[in-house]
Write a protein that holds these residues in place. Structure first.
Motif, PDB file in Angstrom:
ATOM      1  N   ARG A   3      -1.387   4.094  15.444  1.00  0.00           N
ATOM      2  CA  ARG A   3      -0.422   3.249  14.738  1.00  0.00           C
ATOM      3  C   ARG A   3       1.017   3.668  15.080  1.00  0.00           C
ATOM      4  O   ARG A   3       1.878   2.825  15.312  1.00  0.00           O
ATOM      5  CB  ARG A   3      -0.664   3.379  13.229  1.00  0.00           C
TER       6      ARG A   3
ATOM      7  N   PHE B 209       1.486  11.624   9.305  1.00  0.00           N
ATOM      8  CA  PHE B 209       1.664  12.372   8.069  1.00  0.00           C
ATOM      9  C   PHE B 209       0.629  13.465   7.929  1.00  0.00           C
ATOM     10  O   PHE B 209      -0.521  13.315   8.330  1.00  0.00           O
ATOM     11  CB  PHE B 209       1.588  11.422   6.870  1.00  0.00           C
TER      12      PHE B 209
ATOM     13  N   ARG C 274      -1.720   8.992   5.867  1.00  0.00           N
ATOM     14  CA  ARG C 274      -1.286   7.870   5.024  1.00  0.00           C
ATOM     15  C   ARG C 274      -1.458   6.567   5.789  1.00  0.00           C
ATOM     16  O   ARG C 274      -0.506   6.011   6.324  1.00  0.00           O
ATOM     17  CB  ARG C 274       0.170   8.065   4.601  1.00  0.00           C
TER      18      ARG C 274
ATOM     19  N   VAL D 128       5.653   4.547   4.107  1.00  0.00           N
ATOM     20  CA  VAL D 128       5.004   4.459   5.409  1.00  0.00           C
ATOM     21  C   VAL D 128       5.342   3.120   6.070  1.00  0.00           C
ATOM     22  O   VAL D 128       5.600   3.059   7.270  1.00  0.00           O
ATOM     23  CB  VAL D 128       3.480   4.635   5.273  1.00  0.00           C
TER      24      VAL D 128
ATOM     25  N   PHE E 139      -2.867   2.435   5.904  1.00  0.00           N
ATOM     26  CA  PHE E 139      -2.982   1.307   4.989  1.00  0.00           C
ATOM     27  C   PHE E 139      -4.482   1.057   4.829  1.00  0.00           C
ATOM     28  O   PHE E 139      -5.092   0.324   5.599  1.00  0.00           O
ATOM     29  CB  PHE E 139      -2.281   0.074   5.551  1.00  0.00           C
ATOM     30  N   PHE E 140      -5.058   1.708   3.826  1.00  0.00           N
ATOM     31  CA  PHE E 140      -6.513   1.811   3.774  1.00  0.00           C
ATOM     32  C   PHE E 140      -7.222   0.495   3.526  1.00  0.00           C
ATOM     33  O   PHE E 140      -8.365   0.335   3.881  1.00  0.00           O
ATOM     34  CB  PHE E 140      -6.932   2.849   2.736  1.00  0.00           C
TER      35      PHE E 140
ATOM     36  N   GLU F  62       0.805  -1.211   0.000  1.00  0.00           N
ATOM     37  CA  GLU F  62       0.000   0.000   0.000  1.00  0.00           C
ATOM     38  C   GLU F  62       0.841   1.264   0.000  1.00  0.00           C
ATOM     39  O   GLU F  62       0.477   2.242  -0.627  1.00  0.00           O
ATOM     40  CB  GLU F  62      -0.968   0.000   1.192  1.00  0.00           C
ATOM     41  N   ASP F  63       1.931   1.243   0.739  1.00  0.00           N
ATOM     42  CA  ASP F  63       2.751   2.445   0.822  1.00  0.00           C
ATOM     43  C   ASP F  63       4.125   2.085   1.372  1.00  0.00           C
ATOM     44  O   ASP F  63       4.288   1.887   2.575  1.00  0.00           O
ATOM     45  CB  ASP F  63       2.057   3.475   1.729  1.00  0.00           C
TER      46      ASP F  63
ATOM     47  N   ARG G 192       6.143   8.593  13.466  1.00  0.00           N
ATOM     48  CA  ARG G 192       5.566   9.820  12.944  1.00  0.00           C
ATOM     49  C   ARG G 192       4.180   9.602  12.367  1.00  0.00           C
ATOM     50  O   ARG G 192       3.790   8.481  12.075  1.00  0.00           O
ATOM     51  CB  ARG G 192       6.467  10.409  11.875  1.00  0.00           C
TER      52      ARG G 192
END
Ligand SMILES: Nc1ncnc2c1ncn2[C@@H]1O[C@H](COP(=O)(O)OP(=O)(O)OP(=O)(O)O)[C@@H](O)[C@H]1O
Ligand SMILES: [Mg+2]
Lengths: 572, 263
Positions: free
Chosen positions: B167, B84, B88, A425, B90-91, A421-422, B82
């Motif tokens: 998270r 954002f 951001r 991140v 993880f949808f 997904e990223d 951190r």
């Protein structure tokens, strides 16, 4: 109104049909007596797809009148257009013009499939006007049918559609389907239905059974019922190889083997999100590792092993290790490559492997391949029959699926999916991208390699051509069509890619075109694949709705000022 | 010795000096805010700290360890997490899974222990789950409970921001970097977020470095404020000192981000 789009899609449909037919659209011929029926159904589906696409582009539902006018227009334009073209070609052929120098498939027989004439009649120029008119009218009514069905689909709002899908009737229907197909398959194979030459139709039923099991398993959410039906399905699957003939079992074991390969690629692509186009190389490595170490004619067995090759079981172990190592070795150079570049580089890896197999003649046998690969044996019993290989493949599939499920629902699986997904991140979550990628490559490659071993003994003789770019693309497509990230999806994709070609054996050219069309249709209608992982199954609309629903609960349980929370998201 | 320190940090993008010779520190248990007009280089500072970019010059230390130029995952393992500015998450993963990913570097299970579900792995996972749940519960029932197995994309905007913080907390950091935690929230949610940030420090013991535009939040949470403009530190001190500083007022008035006093 639906007149203009109807005409537009009519012309498009005609174009598609014309294109398919000059490639030798073989449905009527292959399916014999069912030809016209099948063509009619195909027509209805075409109209259905056109109408649904029209609706999607128009962003609204059609009224009954609109749907029917649209559907009639589409099918009439396409039907009469085809009749005209066929009549024209018939005329030309009768006049002695060599049409097939331009359109290779347009032979007298081709005209005959539409007009019901024999080759001689077409060549003699017997008038077929009534037959063609009948054909056009028949296809127009098929289009009418498509329009009615589409009306049923598009008229009911999404909610009603969902209600219908979720109704108890549909639920039990879905659960009943595997049993129906299974019993049917059994009856057919045992000659209870009286038909002879049941190889292909039996295979169709076996494939439908597998598909129905996948759909049913997804539908049953209740834990206890899942267990009960799960056990029933497992028992049925265990007995499945006993029903089929050799042809059916050969195709089914191919489906199972390709499912294993697909599951491996699914780890790399579906979970970790890396588009690996050279994945077939790992399958090849497994097959060749076993072939070269087991075949009595192989360079290695003759020169280094005193003529005694390894056994199948040792082959599995060797392949798993070599495959994982290859996964890592091929993985290291591409750790920093992303997206399109990754795809291009890995495509190269696949080609390199293919060329090495082809050109290292002395070791790999070059284009001559590796021959006489021994069958698996257990306590001296030969397990080389299609049936035994199907059992082995099903066991392998079960083991690989089990391992994949466990991996996916673990910190490793989560790190793959997070990375997909990223990447940035994921890294700030403490995930080491390099190891995570290499683990995915290694496991995916190991799965493909063990599947390769089974494939090698199934084939007995393997050649570089078995592992060419085309196979790589097939495996990629089966994973994508099935639904990235879901094991059931991969198996369904394998049914489509390993089963369908056998069913449509006489229709090779057409298959590729049909898959092309299927891919395009899927991108429009179901971009997430046929059986995507559960959490993606509901589309955006539904999750929005779900969000609103829980926000209402939320508002009720929190104090009323908090309702501004809805304001932040309620923008539709 | 301060918990965290940036010394003469510099980063240019082409001809643009995004961060210019920036030196500051954060003490254990402190909440420090960075303010500054749009494009001042605040987010770039976070990106440098969390290892997205390598600084052109300068040094970053945590607990006396030099962490300059380490890859992101090692920085997280050392204890910096951190959020954002543009959420951001993880949808496509569930809310619970999002937080569990945060536990990644605090767990060890390898391929074989995962497949075999060894007792050690099970114990570790139970612990990770408990930790994750504890972080989700920090925001009351908003993230925990029946909702936690739904994909993160069903969450409302404010809850997405909360989940991002949960998270980050799950990585068990010493220093928490929050990039505009209250951006896009309504006044009530904003106040609540300010309260949450204080609780993060008081109840959970995190040290916090936050970028924030909303001056009510900045005033409400900060032990110390750092103001930036054109990549440079233009002021540092208590909220009052910094907001009274003519250089800061000028920086804000000189840009379109002059919402400084109105908020
Ligand atoms: N990756 C990059 N490449 C080039 N320029 C960049 C990059 N990242 C940031 N910049 C530039 O650096 C400057 C500082 O950006 P930064 O995002 O750090 O500002 P900010 O203080 O966070 O602003 P905001 O309040 O809008 O979030 C901006 O001019 C931006 O355009
Ligand atoms: Mg910023």
């Amino acid at each position: 109104m639906s007149i203009k789009p109807g005409i537009r899609y009519g012309i498009i449909s005609f174009g598609i049909l014309f294109y398919l037919s000059i490639l030798g659209l073989p449905l009527p011929r292959t399916l014999g007596g069912f030809g016209t029926l099948a063509l009619g159904l195909f027509w209805a589906v075409l109209v259905l797809i056109s109408l649904v696409t029209m609706r999607e582009t128009d962003q609204r539902r059609y009224t009954t009148i609109e749907a029917v006018t649209g559907g009639l227009l589409i099918s009439a334009i396409a039907g009469f257009g085809m009749a005209l073209v066929v009549g024209l070609f018939g005329r030309l052929i009768a006049d002695g013009v060599q049409v097939n120098t331009v359109f290779a498939q347009v032979l007298p027989e081709w005209v005959g499939t539409f007009t019901g004439q024999t080759k001689q009649e077409v060549q003699a120029g017997v008038s077929a006007t009534t037959a063609l008119l009948r054909f056009a009218l028949l296809m127009t009514s098929a289009g009418f049918l498509g329009a009615i069905v589409s009306r049923g689909l598009t008229h009911s709002s999404r909610e009603r559609w969902h209600d219908w899908i979720n109704s108890p009737f549909m639920y039990w229907l879905v659960i009943a389907m595997p049993f129906v197909f299974y019993v049917w398959y059994f009856a057919l194979a045992r000659g209870i239905l009286g038909a002879t030459n049941t190889s292909i139709s039996g295979l169709v039923l076996a494939c439908l059974f597998v598909t129905a099991v996948l759909v049913a398993l997804r539908r049953v959410r209740d834990k206890r019922r899942r267990l009960v039906f799960g056990i029933a399905f497992v028992v049925m699957l265990i007995l499945l190889p006993q029903i089929g003939d050799q042809f059916q079992n050969t195709v089914l074991n191919k489906i199972a083997i390709f499912s294993v390969v697909g599951i491996g690629l699914n780890i790399v692509l579906g979970y970790a999100g890396m588009l690996h186009l050279g994945y077939i190389a790992f399958f090849a490595v497994g097959a060749y590792a076993y072939g070269l170490l087991a075949s009595p004619d192989s360079y290695f067995v003759i020169n280094f092993m005193g003529g005694d090759g390894i056994t199948f079981w040792q082959g599995l172990l060797v392949a798993a290790i070599v495959g994982a190592l290859m996964g890592i070795i091929f993985g290291v150079p591409i750790l920093r490559t992303r997206g399109d570049y990754l795809a291009i580089v890995t495509l190269g890896f696949g080609q390199i492997t293919f060329l090495l197999l082809l050109n290292l003649r002395e070791f790999t046998g070059g284009p001559g391949g590796v021959l006489d690969i021994p069958p698996p044996t257990l306590f001296g019993v030969d397990l080389g029959s299609a049936e035994s290989i199907l059992y082995l493949a099903m066991i392998m599939l079960a083991v690989v699926a089990f391992m994949t499920l466990r991996l996916n629902d673990s910190r490793i699986g989560r790190s793959w999916r997070a990375m997909k997904e990223d990447e940035d991140v994921a890294a700030t979550m403490g995930i080491n991208l390099s190891t995570t990628k290499l683990v995915a490559f290694a496991i995916g490659a190991a799965f493909a390699a063990v599947a390769g071993v089974l494939y090698a003994t199934r084939q007995v003789n393997i050649f570089p051509d078995n592992f060419a770019l085309k196979q790589s693309i097939d495996i990629l497509s089966l994973v994508i069509i099935g639904g990235l990230g879901s094991i059931e999806g991969v198996v369904l994709g394998a049914v489509a890619f390993a089963g369908l070609p056998e069913i449509l054996r006489e229709a090779e050219n057409y298959r590729i075109v049909a898959f092309g069309a299927l891919l395009v249709a899927m991108m429009i209608l179901r971009p997430q694949g046929l059986l995507p992982p559960l959490e993606h199954e509901e589309d955006i609309d539904v999750s929005d709705r779900r969000q609103d629903a829980w926000l209402q609960i939320f508002d009720a349980e929190e104090d009323d000022q908090d309702s501004a929370e809805t304001g932040a998201t309620g923008t539709d | 010795m301060p918990l965290f320190e940036c010394i003469e940090l510099s980063k240019a993008f082409g001809g643009l000096q995004a961060v210019d010779n920036l030196t500051f520190h954060v003490d254990q248990h402190e909440i420090v805010s960075i303010i500054g007009p749009n494009g001042a280089g605040k987010t770039t500072v976070f990106n440098l700290i969390s290892g997205f970019y390598r600084p052109d010059y300068g040094q970053i230390t945590l607990d006396g360890d030099d962490i300059t130029g380490l890859p992101s995952h090692l920085i997280t393992q050392k204890g910096i997490a951190r959020t954002f500015q543009n959420v951001r998450l993880f949808f496509n993963m569930s809310i619970m899974e999002n937080v569990l990913v945060g536990q990644h570097s605090r767990t060890k299970g390898g391929v074989f222990s995962v497949i075999l579900r060894t007792p050690g792995y099970k114990r570790e996972q139970e612990k990770a789950r408990a930790t994750a749940l504890k972080q989700l519960s920090f925001f009351g029932t908003r993230l925990a409970g029946y909702r936690q197995n739904q994909p993160a994309n069903v969450l409302s905007y404010a809850n997405r921001r909360r989940l991002e913080i949960a998270r980050a907390m799950a990585t068990e950091p010493k220093l928490l970097l929050l990039d505009e935690p209250a951006a896009g929230m309504n006044p009530k949610e904003t106040l609540e977020m300010a309260d949450n940030i204080r609780r993060l420090r008081d109840e959970r013991g995190f040290t916090i470095l936050a970028i924030e535009h909303d001056m009510k939040v900045v005033g409400g949470i900060s032990d110390r404020v750092i103001a930036m403009d054109y990549g440079k530190k233009i002021a540092e001190g208590s909220y009052k000192e910094v907001t009274d500083d003519p250089k800061v007022i000028e920086a804000y008035l000189g840009t379109q981000g002059g919402s400084f006093t109105s908020k």
